[in-house]
Design a protein around this motif. Structure first.
Motif, mmCIF file in Angstrom:
data_model
loop_
_atom_site.group_PDB
_atom_site.id
_atom_site.type_symbol
_atom_site.label_atom_id
_atom_site.label_comp_id
_atom_site.label_asym_id
_atom_site.label_seq_id
_atom_site.Cartn_x
_atom_site.Cartn_y
_atom_site.Cartn_z
ATOM 1 N N PRO A 74 17.353 -14.026 -79.857
ATOM 2 C CA PRO A 74 16.100 -13.803 -79.287
ATOM 3 C C PRO A 74 16.111 -14.523 -77.951
ATOM 4 O O PRO A 74 16.649 -15.714 -77.805
ATOM 5 N N SER A 75 15.452 -13.809 -77.144
ATOM 6 C CA SER A 75 15.440 -14.535 -75.832
ATOM 7 C C SER A 75 13.803 -14.673 -75.199
ATOM 8 O O SER A 75 13.043 -13.578 -75.583
ATOM 9 N N PHE A 76 13.633 -15.569 -74.587
ATOM 10 C CA PHE A 76 12.250 -15.710 -74.166
ATOM 11 C C PHE A 76 12.160 -16.184 -72.671
ATOM 12 O O PHE A 76 13.244 -16.836 -72.236
ATOM 13 N N ASP A 77 11.134 -16.084 -71.678
ATOM 14 C CA ASP A 77 11.375 -16.163 -70.304
ATOM 15 C C ASP A 77 10.621 -17.436 -70.053
ATOM 16 O O ASP A 77 10.586 -18.015 -68.833
ATOM 17 N N LYS A 78 9.758 -17.957 -71.101
ATOM 18 C CA LYS A 78 9.214 -19.150 -70.947
ATOM 19 C C LYS A 78 8.757 -19.742 -72.105
ATOM 20 O O LYS A 78 8.792 -19.037 -73.201
ATOM 21 N N GLU A 79 8.140 -20.949 -72.226
ATOM 22 C CA GLU A 79 7.698 -21.784 -73.477
ATOM 23 C C GLU A 79 6.329 -21.907 -73.525
ATOM 24 O O GLU A 79 5.637 -21.854 -72.316
ATOM 25 N N ILE A 80 5.689 -21.933 -74.560
ATOM 26 C CA ILE A 80 4.308 -22.479 -74.825
ATOM 27 C C ILE A 80 4.343 -23.843 -73.950
ATOM 28 O O ILE A 80 4.954 -24.679 -74.108
ATOM 29 N N ALA A 81 3.188 -23.880 -72.892
ATOM 30 C CA ALA A 81 2.906 -24.967 -72.406
ATOM 31 C C ALA A 81 2.519 -26.351 -73.157
ATOM 32 O O ALA A 81 2.056 -26.351 -74.337
ATOM 33 N N GLY A 82 2.732 -27.701 -72.783
ATOM 34 C CA GLY A 82 2.318 -28.654 -73.214
ATOM 35 C C GLY A 82 3.534 -29.653 -73.754
ATOM 36 O O GLY A 82 3.471 -30.236 -74.778
ATOM 37 N N GLY A 83 4.759 -29.482 -73.335
ATOM 38 C CA GLY A 83 5.788 -30.215 -73.808
ATOM 39 C C GLY A 83 6.486 -29.912 -74.771
ATOM 40 O O GLY A 83 6.902 -30.831 -75.837
ATOM 41 N N LYS A 84 6.392 -28.769 -75.495
ATOM 42 C CA LYS A 84 6.865 -28.309 -76.724
ATOM 43 C C LYS A 84 8.429 -28.326 -76.904
ATOM 44 O O LYS A 84 8.799 -28.317 -78.201
ATOM 45 N N ILE A 85 9.008 -28.337 -75.805
ATOM 46 C CA ILE A 85 10.625 -28.090 -75.836
ATOM 47 C C ILE A 85 11.051 -29.178 -74.642
ATOM 48 O O ILE A 85 10.572 -29.415 -73.850
ATOM 49 N N LYS A 86 12.207 -29.947 -75.269
ATOM 50 C CA LYS A 86 12.963 -30.698 -74.438
ATOM 51 C C LYS A 86 14.253 -30.237 -74.023
ATOM 52 O O LYS A 86 14.803 -29.519 -74.662
ATOM 53 N N THR A 87 14.961 -30.686 -72.984
ATOM 54 C CA THR A 87 16.303 -30.220 -72.822
ATOM 55 C C THR A 87 17.325 -31.396 -72.324
ATOM 56 O O THR A 87 16.741 -32.362 -72.025
ATOM 57 N N ALA A 88 18.433 -31.164 -72.554
ATOM 58 C CA ALA A 88 19.464 -32.043 -72.286
ATOM 59 C C ALA A 88 20.850 -31.205 -71.895
ATOM 60 O O ALA A 88 21.212 -30.219 -72.206
ATOM 61 N N ARG A 89 21.643 -31.944 -71.112
ATOM 62 C CA ARG A 89 22.802 -31.413 -70.630
ATOM 63 C C ARG A 89 23.858 -31.143 -71.672
ATOM 64 O O ARG A 89 23.932 -32.331 -72.429
ATOM 65 N N ASP A 90 24.367 -30.155 -71.735
ATOM 66 C CA ASP A 90 25.284 -30.018 -72.961
ATOM 67 C C ASP A 90 26.525 -29.612 -72.400
ATOM 68 O O ASP A 90 26.701 -28.498 -71.839
ATOM 69 N N LEU A 91 27.511 -30.450 -72.775
ATOM 70 C CA LEU A 91 29.109 -30.206 -72.243
ATOM 71 C C LEU A 91 30.018 -30.033 -73.280
ATOM 72 O O LEU A 91 31.122 -29.876 -73.020
ATOM 73 N N SER A 92 29.524 -29.473 -74.330
ATOM 74 C CA SER A 92 30.520 -29.068 -75.606
ATOM 75 C C SER A 92 31.104 -27.564 -75.099
ATOM 76 O O SER A 92 30.527 -26.773 -74.374
ATOM 77 N N HIS A 93 32.169 -27.306 -75.973
ATOM 78 C CA HIS A 93 32.929 -26.044 -75.963
ATOM 79 C C HIS A 93 33.510 -25.860 -74.570
ATOM 80 O O HIS A 93 33.458 -24.580 -73.959
ATOM 81 N N GLY A 94 33.624 -26.619 -73.567
ATOM 82 C CA GLY A 94 34.228 -26.554 -72.252
ATOM 83 C C GLY A 94 33.251 -25.995 -71.337
ATOM 84 O O GLY A 94 33.659 -25.499 -70.246
ATOM 85 N N MET A 95 32.001 -25.971 -71.519
ATOM 86 C CA MET A 95 30.886 -25.376 -70.608
ATOM 87 C C MET A 95 29.961 -26.258 -70.224
ATOM 88 O O MET A 95 29.804 -27.217 -70.809
#
Length: 135
Positions: A71-92
């Protein structure tokens, strides 16, 4: 601005609440096999929630067919519902997306989306619960 009340549980508590597959994806950063998830082809109108804690994440209006297998989405619901982090796993080098409320793994964020946002939130079906819009 993050308006999300945080949930802190032990891994034993998560294990008792989630199915083995949900635990693997949400807490151990696993991945659904492509084109197998229950919500990959969902076209119903409604809202997508974190399967671990019920945090509201996406609406059906944000979903698009990316043909990537998840499933793919072009944005999230506003209000800080999702946080992000850099992922260096699997050689990517990727950007992991997590539920801001409980810290569970949702999937990854890419900058190759076809809509005006240019974003593609690529999310595991196992990480989501869907509630159909009531007519």
């Amino acid at each position: 601005m993050d308006t999300t009340q945080k949930i802190n549980r032990t891994e034993e508590e998560w294990k008792s609440m989630l199915t083995p597959q949900q635990y693997h994806v949400l807490r151990e950063k696993g991945t659904d096999a492509p084109f197998t998830g229950k919500l990959t082809y969902n076209k119903d109108k409604g809202t997508y929630y974190c399967a671990a804690c019920g945090n509201e994440l996406f609406t059906s209006d944000m979903k698009f067919d990316s043909s990537c297998g998840w499933p793919s989405f072009d944005k999230e619901i506003a209000g800080g519902k999702i946080k992000t982090a850099r992922d260096l796993s699997h050689g990517m080098v990727r950007t992991e997306i997590m539920c801001a409320k409980c810290g569970s793994h949702l999937g990854h964020l890419f900058d190759d989306g076809p809509t005006s946002t240019g974003l593609r939130y690529c999310v595991n079906s196992t990480s989501l619960e869907f509630k159909k819009e009531q007519k």
